[in-house]
Design a protein around this motif. Structure first.
Motif, PDB file in Angstrom:
ATOM      1  N   GLN A 177      -1.796  -2.039   8.980  1.00 57.74           N
ATOM      2  CA  GLN A 177      -3.065  -1.741   8.882  1.00 57.74           C
ATOM      3  C   GLN A 177      -3.203  -3.173   8.907  1.00 57.74           C
ATOM      4  OE1 GLN A 177      -2.367  -0.622   4.756  1.00 57.74           O
ATOM      5  NE2 GLN A 177      -2.588   1.105   5.036  1.00 57.74           N
ATOM      6  N   SER A 178      -2.926  -4.329   8.897  1.00 56.58           N
ATOM      7  CA  SER A 178      -3.515  -5.447   9.268  1.00 56.58           C
ATOM      8  C   SER A 178      -4.142  -5.746  10.525  1.00 56.58           C
ATOM      9  CB  SER A 178      -2.271  -6.813   8.959  1.00 56.58           C
ATOM     10  OG  SER A 178      -2.192  -6.677   7.873  1.00 56.58           O
ATOM     11  N   PRO A 189       0.674  -9.444   7.321  1.00 55.06           N
ATOM     12  CA  PRO A 189      -0.464  -8.932   5.697  1.00 55.06           C
ATOM     13  C   PRO A 189      -0.176  -9.984   4.665  1.00 55.06           C
ATOM     14  CG  PRO A 189       1.509  -7.436   6.556  1.00 55.06           C
ATOM     15  CD  PRO A 189       0.917  -9.064   7.639  1.00 55.06           C
ATOM     16  N   THR A 219       0.965  -1.035   0.231  1.00 55.20           N
ATOM     17  CA  THR A 219       0.264   0.551   0.431  1.00 55.20           C
ATOM     18  C   THR A 219       0.666   1.693  -0.002  1.00 55.20           C
ATOM     19  OG1 THR A 219      -1.419  -1.531   0.655  1.00 55.20           O
ATOM     20  CG2 THR A 219      -1.694   1.308   1.131  1.00 55.20           C
ATOM     21  N   GLU A 232      -0.979  -5.330   2.620  1.00 54.35           N
ATOM     22  CA  GLU A 232      -1.239  -4.460   3.598  1.00 54.35           C
ATOM     23  C   GLU A 232       0.322  -3.945   4.143  1.00 54.35           C
ATOM     24  OE1 GLU A 232      -5.860  -5.630   4.304  1.00 54.35           O
ATOM     25  OE2 GLU A 232      -4.091  -6.374   5.616  1.00 54.35           O
ATOM     26  N   ALA A 284      -7.170  -3.445  11.135  1.00 52.56           N
ATOM     27  CA  ALA A 284      -8.274  -4.178  10.424  1.00 52.56           C
ATOM     28  C   ALA A 284      -9.672  -4.961  10.534  1.00 52.56           C
ATOM     29  CB  ALA A 284      -8.000  -5.099   8.774  1.00 52.56           C
TER      30      ALA A 284
END
Length: 352
Positions: A273-274, A251, A19, A269, A277
Protein backbone atom coordinates in the motif's frame (compact mmCIF):
# COMPACT_ATOMS: atom_id res chain seq x y z
CA UNK A 1 31.56 -6.69 12.83
CA UNK A 2 33.18 -3.95 14.87
CA UNK A 3 35.27 -4.76 17.94
CA UNK A 4 33.17 -2.30 19.94
CA UNK A 5 31.43 -4.04 22.86
CA UNK A 6 27.87 -5.11 22.05
CA UNK A 7 25.17 -3.40 24.11
CA UNK A 8 22.37 -5.23 25.87
CA UNK A 9 19.11 -5.01 23.94
CA UNK A 10 15.56 -4.22 25.05
CA UNK A 11 12.27 -3.61 23.22
CA UNK A 12 9.81 -0.71 23.10
CA UNK A 13 6.39 -1.67 21.68
CA UNK A 14 3.65 0.71 20.54
CA UNK A 15 1.46 -2.27 19.51
CA UNK A 16 1.01 -1.18 15.87
CA UNK A 17 -2.34 -1.81 14.18
CA UNK A 18 -2.13 -2.57 10.47
CA UNK A 19 -4.75 -2.17 7.76
CA UNK A 20 -7.18 -5.08 7.98
CA UNK A 21 -6.03 -5.98 11.47
CA UNK A 22 -8.24 -5.86 14.58
CA UNK A 23 -7.02 -4.60 17.93
CA UNK A 24 -7.19 -8.18 19.24
CA UNK A 25 -4.92 -9.35 16.42
CA UNK A 26 -2.50 -6.47 16.99
CA UNK A 27 -2.26 -7.26 20.70
CA UNK A 28 -1.79 -10.97 19.94
CA UNK A 29 1.08 -10.09 17.60
CA UNK A 30 2.76 -7.95 20.25
CA UNK A 31 2.42 -10.59 22.96
CA UNK A 32 3.92 -13.12 20.55
CA UNK A 33 6.79 -10.69 19.97
CA UNK A 34 7.29 -10.36 23.74
CA UNK A 35 7.67 -14.13 23.94
CA UNK A 36 10.32 -14.05 21.22
CA UNK A 37 12.19 -11.24 23.00
CA UNK A 38 12.16 -13.29 26.21
CA UNK A 39 13.59 -16.34 24.48
CA UNK A 40 16.19 -14.29 22.58
CA UNK A 41 17.63 -12.86 25.78
CA UNK A 42 16.45 -9.24 25.55
CA UNK A 43 16.74 -7.37 28.85
CA UNK A 44 13.33 -5.69 29.06
CA UNK A 45 10.09 -5.20 27.11
CA UNK A 46 8.20 -1.93 27.54
CA UNK A 47 4.82 -0.76 26.27
CA UNK A 48 4.22 2.89 25.37
CA UNK A 49 1.09 4.89 26.19
CA UNK A 50 -0.68 6.59 23.29
CA UNK A 51 -4.36 7.37 22.82
CA UNK A 52 -6.88 7.71 19.98
CA UNK A 53 -4.47 6.77 17.17
CA UNK A 54 -5.70 4.31 14.50
CA UNK A 55 -2.25 2.75 14.10
CA UNK A 56 -1.40 2.37 17.80
CA UNK A 57 -3.07 0.03 20.32
CA UNK A 58 -0.84 0.63 23.35
CA UNK A 59 -3.40 2.69 25.28
CA UNK A 60 -3.16 0.84 28.61
CA UNK A 61 0.40 -0.22 29.53
CA UNK A 62 -0.53 -1.91 32.85
CA UNK A 63 -2.98 -4.28 31.12
CA UNK A 64 -0.47 -5.14 28.41
CA UNK A 65 2.33 -5.58 30.97
CA UNK A 66 0.23 -8.07 32.94
CA UNK A 67 -0.49 -10.04 29.78
CA UNK A 68 3.17 -10.01 28.72
CA UNK A 69 4.32 -11.03 32.20
CA UNK A 70 2.07 -14.09 32.06
CA UNK A 71 3.61 -15.14 28.73
CA UNK A 72 7.26 -14.64 29.68
CA UNK A 73 9.52 -16.00 32.39
CA UNK A 74 12.75 -13.97 32.48
CA UNK A 75 12.54 -10.61 30.72
CA UNK A 76 11.65 -7.45 32.63
CA UNK A 77 8.33 -5.95 31.51
CA UNK A 78 7.22 -2.38 31.98
CA UNK A 79 5.99 0.94 30.66
CA UNK A 80 7.73 3.23 28.27
CA UNK A 81 5.98 5.01 29.69
CA UNK A 82 2.92 5.74 31.77
CA UNK A 83 2.04 9.36 30.99
CA UNK A 84 1.59 10.56 34.54
CA UNK A 85 -0.45 13.72 33.81
CA UNK A 86 -3.25 11.39 32.65
CA UNK A 87 -3.49 9.43 35.89
CA UNK A 88 -3.84 9.85 39.64
CA UNK A 89 -0.59 8.85 41.37
CA UNK A 90 -2.33 6.40 43.72
CA UNK A 91 -3.89 4.55 40.76
CA UNK A 92 -0.48 4.21 39.08
CA UNK A 93 1.12 3.07 42.34
CA UNK A 94 -1.57 0.45 42.95
CA UNK A 95 -1.43 -0.87 39.38
CA UNK A 96 2.33 -1.31 39.40
CA UNK A 97 2.48 -2.64 42.94
CA UNK A 98 0.00 -5.30 41.79
CA UNK A 99 2.17 -6.02 38.75
CA UNK A 100 5.20 -6.41 41.01
CA UNK A 101 3.22 -8.97 43.02
CA UNK A 102 2.34 -10.82 39.79
CA UNK A 103 5.92 -10.85 38.45
CA UNK A 104 8.28 -10.14 41.36
CA UNK A 105 11.56 -8.53 40.38
CA UNK A 106 10.56 -8.11 36.73
CA UNK A 107 8.54 -4.86 36.65
CA UNK A 108 9.74 -1.46 35.39
CA UNK A 109 7.68 1.70 35.83
CA UNK A 110 8.72 4.24 33.23
CA UNK A 111 7.06 7.61 33.85
CA UNK A 112 6.61 10.40 31.32
CA UNK A 113 5.35 13.96 31.55
CA UNK A 114 3.81 14.33 28.08
CA UNK A 115 0.08 13.55 27.67
CA UNK A 116 0.61 11.10 24.80
CA UNK A 117 -2.35 12.35 22.82
CA UNK A 118 -4.27 15.35 21.51
CA UNK A 119 -5.85 18.05 23.74
CA UNK A 120 -9.36 16.56 23.54
CA UNK A 121 -8.25 13.13 24.74
CA UNK A 122 -6.10 14.74 27.42
CA UNK A 123 -9.14 16.56 28.75
CA UNK A 124 -11.21 13.38 28.73
CA UNK A 125 -8.51 11.53 30.66
CA UNK A 126 -8.50 14.27 33.29
CA UNK A 127 -12.26 14.50 33.76
CA UNK A 128 -11.97 12.84 37.17
CA UNK A 129 -10.24 15.91 38.56
CA UNK A 130 -7.03 17.89 38.64
CA UNK A 131 -4.96 15.48 40.73
CA UNK A 132 -2.59 14.87 37.83
CA UNK A 133 -1.72 18.45 36.86
CA UNK A 134 1.47 18.61 34.82
CA UNK A 135 2.89 21.24 37.16
CA UNK A 136 2.82 18.72 40.03
CA UNK A 137 4.73 16.05 38.11
CA UNK A 138 7.83 16.04 40.39
CA UNK A 139 5.73 15.62 43.54
CA UNK A 140 3.65 12.90 41.93
CA UNK A 141 6.80 10.94 41.05
CA UNK A 142 7.84 11.14 44.70
CA UNK A 143 4.35 10.13 45.85
CA UNK A 144 4.27 7.05 43.62
CA UNK A 145 7.64 5.86 44.88
CA UNK A 146 6.52 6.26 48.49
CA UNK A 147 3.14 4.62 47.94
CA UNK A 148 4.71 1.53 46.34
CA UNK A 149 7.30 1.08 49.11
CA UNK A 150 6.83 -1.32 52.00
CA UNK A 151 6.61 1.68 54.35
CA UNK A 152 3.90 3.41 52.30
CA UNK A 153 3.15 7.13 52.50
CA UNK A 154 1.63 9.40 55.12
CA UNK A 155 -0.99 11.98 54.27
CA UNK A 156 -0.90 15.13 56.37
CA UNK A 157 -4.27 16.77 56.96
CA UNK A 158 -4.55 20.54 57.25
CA UNK A 159 -6.16 19.94 60.65
CA UNK A 160 -2.95 18.33 61.84
CA UNK A 161 -3.90 14.66 61.68
CA UNK A 162 -2.18 12.00 59.53
CA UNK A 163 -3.34 9.02 57.49
CA UNK A 164 -1.19 6.10 56.30
CA UNK A 165 -1.61 4.91 52.69
CA UNK A 166 -0.15 1.78 51.03
CA UNK A 167 -0.45 0.81 47.37
CA UNK A 168 -0.57 -2.82 48.50
CA UNK A 169 -1.04 -4.14 52.04
CA UNK A 170 2.18 -6.19 52.23
CA UNK A 171 4.68 -5.22 49.55
CA UNK A 172 7.73 -7.48 49.35
CA UNK A 173 9.36 -5.52 46.52
CA UNK A 174 8.88 -2.45 44.36
CA UNK A 175 9.07 -1.84 40.62
CA UNK A 176 12.12 -0.06 39.29
CA UNK A 177 11.16 3.53 38.49
CA UNK A 178 12.59 5.27 35.42
CA UNK A 179 11.95 8.78 34.14
CA UNK A 180 11.44 9.20 30.41
CA UNK A 181 11.78 12.33 28.34
CA UNK A 182 12.85 14.01 25.14
CA UNK A 183 13.93 17.34 26.67
CA UNK A 184 16.00 18.77 29.52
CA UNK A 185 13.11 18.75 32.01
CA UNK A 186 12.93 15.03 32.78
CA UNK A 187 16.70 14.71 32.58
CA UNK A 188 17.09 17.38 35.25
CA UNK A 189 14.37 15.88 37.44
CA UNK A 190 15.79 12.35 37.16
CA UNK A 191 19.20 13.72 38.13
CA UNK A 192 17.86 15.58 41.16
CA UNK A 193 15.87 12.55 42.38
CA UNK A 194 18.68 10.07 41.74
CA UNK A 195 16.60 8.03 39.31
CA UNK A 196 17.58 6.22 36.10
CA UNK A 197 16.71 8.13 32.94
CA UNK A 198 15.72 7.18 29.39
CA UNK A 199 15.97 9.65 26.51
CA UNK A 200 13.21 9.05 23.97
CA UNK A 201 15.58 9.13 21.03
CA UNK A 202 13.14 7.18 18.81
CA UNK A 203 10.73 10.11 18.85
CA UNK A 204 12.86 12.68 17.06
CA UNK A 205 16.50 12.25 18.03
CA UNK A 206 16.84 15.98 18.72
CA UNK A 207 18.44 17.21 21.95
CA UNK A 208 20.11 13.92 22.89
CA UNK A 209 23.55 15.30 23.75
CA UNK A 210 22.15 18.14 25.84
CA UNK A 211 19.77 15.88 27.80
CA UNK A 212 22.47 13.34 28.67
CA UNK A 213 24.82 16.10 29.74
CA UNK A 214 22.16 17.64 31.98
CA UNK A 215 21.39 14.27 33.54
CA UNK A 216 24.95 13.08 34.09
CA UNK A 217 26.41 16.37 35.28
CA UNK A 218 23.55 17.08 37.68
CA UNK A 219 23.04 13.57 39.08
CA UNK A 220 22.55 13.31 42.85
CA UNK A 221 23.03 9.82 44.35
CA UNK A 222 19.96 8.34 46.04
CA UNK A 223 19.13 5.33 48.19
CA UNK A 224 18.33 3.31 45.07
CA UNK A 225 21.01 4.56 42.65
CA UNK A 226 24.55 5.75 43.36
CA UNK A 227 25.56 6.76 39.82
CA UNK A 228 23.83 7.90 36.61
CA UNK A 229 22.12 5.11 34.69
CA UNK A 230 20.57 5.56 31.29
CA UNK A 231 19.81 3.95 27.96
CA UNK A 232 18.44 5.20 24.65
CA UNK A 233 15.54 4.20 22.40
CA UNK A 234 15.95 3.79 18.64
CA UNK A 235 13.78 2.84 15.66
CA UNK A 236 15.08 -0.31 13.97
CA UNK A 237 14.31 -2.47 10.93
CA UNK A 238 16.48 -5.46 10.04
CA UNK A 239 15.96 -7.91 7.19
CA UNK A 240 18.01 -10.45 5.20
CA UNK A 241 18.67 -7.77 2.59
CA UNK A 242 19.03 -4.01 2.79
CA UNK A 243 16.36 -3.68 0.10
CA UNK A 244 13.76 -5.55 2.17
CA UNK A 245 14.64 -3.54 5.25
CA UNK A 246 14.09 -0.28 3.37
CA UNK A 247 10.74 -1.54 2.08
CA UNK A 248 9.61 -2.54 5.56
CA UNK A 249 10.54 0.91 6.90
CA UNK A 250 8.32 2.71 4.37
CA UNK A 251 4.93 2.35 6.17
CA UNK A 252 6.37 3.95 9.31
CA UNK A 253 8.00 6.72 7.30
CA UNK A 254 4.61 7.55 5.83
CA UNK A 255 2.93 7.42 9.23
CA UNK A 256 5.50 9.90 10.58
CA UNK A 257 4.80 12.19 7.64
CA UNK A 258 1.07 12.08 8.39
CA UNK A 259 1.69 12.83 12.05
CA UNK A 260 4.12 15.70 11.50
CA UNK A 261 2.13 17.39 8.73
CA UNK A 262 -1.31 17.08 10.40
CA UNK A 263 -2.71 14.69 7.83
CA UNK A 264 -5.52 12.32 8.87
CA UNK A 265 -4.10 9.35 10.74
CA UNK A 266 -4.91 5.86 9.47
CA UNK A 267 -4.03 2.28 10.36
CA UNK A 268 -0.51 1.24 9.39
CA UNK A 269 -0.25 0.63 5.66
CA UNK A 270 1.23 -2.54 4.25
CA UNK A 271 4.45 -2.28 2.26
CA UNK A 272 2.46 -2.73 -0.96
CA UNK A 273 0.00 0.00 0.00
CA UNK A 274 2.83 2.39 0.80
CA UNK A 275 4.53 1.75 -2.53
CA UNK A 276 1.29 2.18 -4.47
CA UNK A 277 0.20 5.35 -2.65
CA UNK A 278 2.59 7.64 -4.50
CA UNK A 279 4.62 10.50 -3.11
CA UNK A 280 3.44 13.02 -0.53
CA UNK A 281 4.17 16.71 -1.07
CA UNK A 282 7.61 18.20 -0.57
CA UNK A 283 7.12 18.93 3.12
CA UNK A 284 5.99 15.39 3.90
CA UNK A 285 8.83 13.97 1.83
CA UNK A 286 11.24 16.05 3.90
CA UNK A 287 9.75 14.66 7.12
CA UNK A 288 10.15 11.12 5.83
CA UNK A 289 13.77 11.70 4.84
CA UNK A 290 14.58 13.31 8.19
CA UNK A 291 12.99 10.44 10.14
CA UNK A 292 14.70 7.79 8.05
CA UNK A 293 18.11 9.41 8.55
CA UNK A 294 17.89 8.76 12.30
CA UNK A 295 16.69 5.15 12.07
CA UNK A 296 18.76 1.96 11.97
CA UNK A 297 17.70 0.11 8.82
CA UNK A 298 19.57 -2.67 7.02
CA UNK A 299 20.77 -6.22 7.40
CA UNK A 300 21.25 -7.72 10.84
CA UNK A 301 25.01 -7.31 10.61
CA UNK A 302 24.84 -3.71 9.48
CA UNK A 303 22.29 -2.68 12.10
CA UNK A 304 24.17 -4.51 14.87
CA UNK A 305 27.41 -2.72 14.02
CA UNK A 306 25.67 0.66 13.92
CA UNK A 307 23.93 -0.01 17.26
CA UNK A 308 27.23 -0.96 18.90
CA UNK A 309 28.85 2.22 17.64
CA UNK A 310 25.83 4.26 18.75
CA UNK A 311 25.94 2.77 22.27
CA UNK A 312 29.67 3.44 22.51
CA UNK A 313 29.24 7.01 21.22
CA UNK A 314 26.77 7.83 24.00
CA UNK A 315 28.39 5.63 26.67
CA UNK A 316 25.39 3.36 27.38
CA UNK A 317 25.41 -0.40 27.92
CA UNK A 318 21.83 -0.89 26.74
CA UNK A 319 19.78 0.17 23.72
CA UNK A 320 15.99 -0.19 23.52
CA UNK A 321 14.80 -1.11 20.03
CA UNK A 322 11.46 0.00 18.69
CA UNK A 323 11.06 -2.62 15.92
CA UNK A 324 9.10 -0.69 13.29
CA UNK A 325 9.24 -3.17 10.42
CA UNK A 326 6.07 -3.01 8.37
CA UNK A 327 4.28 -6.01 6.93
CA UNK A 328 3.60 -7.34 3.46
CA UNK A 329 0.14 -8.26 2.21
CA UNK A 330 -0.62 -11.86 3.06
CA UNK A 331 1.51 -12.04 6.20
CA UNK A 332 -0.26 -13.33 9.36
CA UNK A 333 -2.43 -10.71 11.07
CA UNK A 334 -1.95 -12.17 14.55
CA UNK A 335 1.86 -12.20 14.33
CA UNK A 336 4.56 -9.75 13.30
CA UNK A 337 7.04 -11.51 11.01
CA UNK A 338 8.94 -8.35 10.16
CA UNK A 339 9.32 -7.30 13.77
CA UNK A 340 10.27 -10.81 14.89
CA UNK A 341 12.82 -10.95 12.08
CA UNK A 342 14.30 -7.63 13.25
CA UNK A 343 14.85 -8.91 16.78
CA UNK A 344 16.22 -12.24 15.64
CA UNK A 345 18.67 -10.84 13.11
CA UNK A 346 20.04 -8.07 15.33
CA UNK A 347 20.43 -10.27 18.40
CA UNK A 348 22.12 -13.00 16.37
CA UNK A 349 24.53 -10.55 14.78
CA UNK A 350 25.48 -9.00 18.13
CA UNK A 351 26.04 -12.45 19.61
CA UNK A 352 28.29 -13.54 16.73
Amino acid sequence: MSTIAAPALSVLDLVPVHTGQTTAQAVAASLDLAGHADRLGFRRYWFAEHHNMPAVASTTPPVLIAAAASRTSRIRVGSGGVMLPNHAPLVVAEQFAALEAIAPGRIDLGLGRAPGSDPVITQLLRMSGTSSDVERFPQHVRDIRSLMSAEGATVQFSSGGTYDVHATPAAAGTPEVWLLGSSDYSAQLAASLGLPYVFANHFSGEGLERALDVYRSGFQPSETLDAPRTFLTVNVVAAPTAEEAEERSLPNQRMMARLRTNRPLVAMESVEQSRAAGDFDTMAQSVMASARSKWFVGTGETVAAELSAFAARWDVDEVMLSPIAGGYDGEPVDAAPGRIQTLELVSAALAA
